[in-house]
Design a protein around this motif. Structure first.
Motif, short mmCIF file in Angstrom:
data_model
loop_
_atom_site.label_atom_id
_atom_site.label_comp_id
_atom_site.label_asym_id
_atom_site.label_seq_id
_atom_site.Cartn_x
_atom_site.Cartn_y
_atom_site.Cartn_z
N ALA A 3 34.26 35.11 30.30
CA ALA A 3 33.58 35.24 31.60
C ALA A 3 34.89 34.04 32.18
CB ALA A 3 32.57 33.92 31.18
N GLU A 4 35.06 33.01 31.46
CA GLU A 4 36.69 31.77 31.84
C GLU A 4 37.88 33.27 32.82
OE1 GLU A 4 37.68 30.24 28.18
OE2 GLU A 4 36.49 28.40 28.25
N GLY A 41 36.86 33.76 41.17
CA GLY A 41 36.46 32.46 41.46
C GLY A 41 34.95 32.86 40.89
N PRO A 42 33.92 31.38 41.31
CA PRO A 42 32.25 31.36 41.16
C PRO A 42 31.72 32.16 41.87
CG PRO A 42 33.36 29.12 42.79
CD PRO A 42 34.50 30.36 42.73
N ASN A 43 30.38 32.32 41.32
CA ASN A 43 29.95 33.03 41.90
C ASN A 43 29.00 32.38 42.76
OD1 ASN A 43 28.08 35.66 42.34
ND2 ASN A 43 27.01 34.64 40.37
N ARG A 70 37.07 36.08 34.35
CA ARG A 70 36.41 36.52 34.92
C ARG A 70 36.32 35.30 36.41
NH1 ARG A 70 32.12 40.43 33.96
NH2 ARG A 70 33.87 41.97 32.15
N LEU A 71 35.99 34.20 35.70
CA LEU A 71 35.98 32.25 36.63
C LEU A 71 37.11 32.54 37.20
CD1 LEU A 71 34.87 30.52 38.20
CD2 LEU A 71 34.91 29.38 35.89
#
Length: 69
Positions: A49-50, A57-59, A52-53
């Motif tokens: 998750a980190e 960027g944020p979803n 991909r963030l």
């Protein structure tokens, strides 16, 4: 960026001619979750998750400007 590019970037859809790609919205939820490298029960690991963030960027969806009426 299009959904094709988003899913290709995370390895969900192999690069191919657009007419041969299946859009995620016509696939079963299990296939989309699997293609995204996730798990429907546990989700992504904290590390993934980190990553991909940091990469994508944020979803979030940009808020629309209110109409001036």
């Amino acid at each position: 960026m299009s959904w094709e590019q988003d899913f290709t970037d995370i390895g969900c859809i192999p690069p191919a001619a657009p007419e041969t790609q299946t859009p995620p919205y016509v696939l079963s939820a299990d296939k989309v979750v699997d293609a995204a490298g996730s798990d429907a029960t546990t989700g992504l690991s904290v590390v993934e998750a980190e990553l991909r963030l940091a990469s994508y960027g944020p979803n979030e969806i940009a808020a629309e400007k209110p109409s001036s009426s």
